[in-house]
Design a protein around this motif. Structure first.
Motif: not given
Length: 178
Positions: A10, A3-4, A154
């Motif tokens: 992102l 996950r960014a 996100v």
């Protein structure tokens, strides 16, 4: 990629996942685009029963883009609004998703593709307008509560695109067995 946690991550993950989604959609045959979804009854999440075709998936993404765009815009203008609009909340957002589904039953697949393309671009342009700190530091904006603004981006882009890709791949597998 996980996950960014930065603006660069992102932008990169959202762009890559969106391109992967577009490639998958364009690789679906006419039959796969038109045939209704048939998923295993063991799948318990509401979306497995809600969405009936690829258009429904694209519209779902589009509507969540609209939530993000409206939420950020309103709060930047000083209008305090929650991310999930009334009368819904985080406990009832499934009903909101069903409302989105019902709202677009007369939207054509090609129109859904165009709507998603425009909303994706709008979300990416909005993300670009923030600094890394504004996106990924908590407490920068009072209206994001205890979350960083970037976590909403996100969720509405890279993570949601990943969800859509998995769902459409499952549909394609099901079509092959018909």
């Amino acid at each position: 990629m996980g996950r960014a946690t930065s603006k660069a991550d992102l932008i990169s993950s959202a762009s890559a996942n969106y391109e992967q989604l577009k490639t998958l959609i364009s690789s679906l045959s006419e039959k796969e685009l038109l045939i209704l979804f048939t998923f295993d009854e063991k799948k318990k999440e509401a979306h497995w029963k809600r969405d009936k075709n690829p258009r429904d998936v694209l519209i779902h993404l589009y509507e969540w883009h609209q939530l993000l765009l409206e939420w950020v815009s309103s709060n930047q203008r000083g209008e305090k609004k929650p991310f999930i609009p009334e009368p819904y909340n985080w406990r009832t957002y499934g009903e909101m998703n069903l409302y989105f589904w019902e709202k677009h039953q007369n939207t054509a697949l090609e129109e859904a593709k165009e709507m998603l393309e425009k909303s994706h671009q709008a979300v990416m342009n909005l993300a670009e307008s923030f600094t890394n700190e504004e996106l990924f530091s908590k407490g920068v904006f009072q209206w994001t509560g205890s979350n960083a603004l970037g976590s909403y981006f996100v969720s509405a882009t890279a993570s949601h695109y990943d969800w859509a890709i998995k769902k459409l791949k499952a549909h394609r597998r099901n079509c092959k067995s018909l």
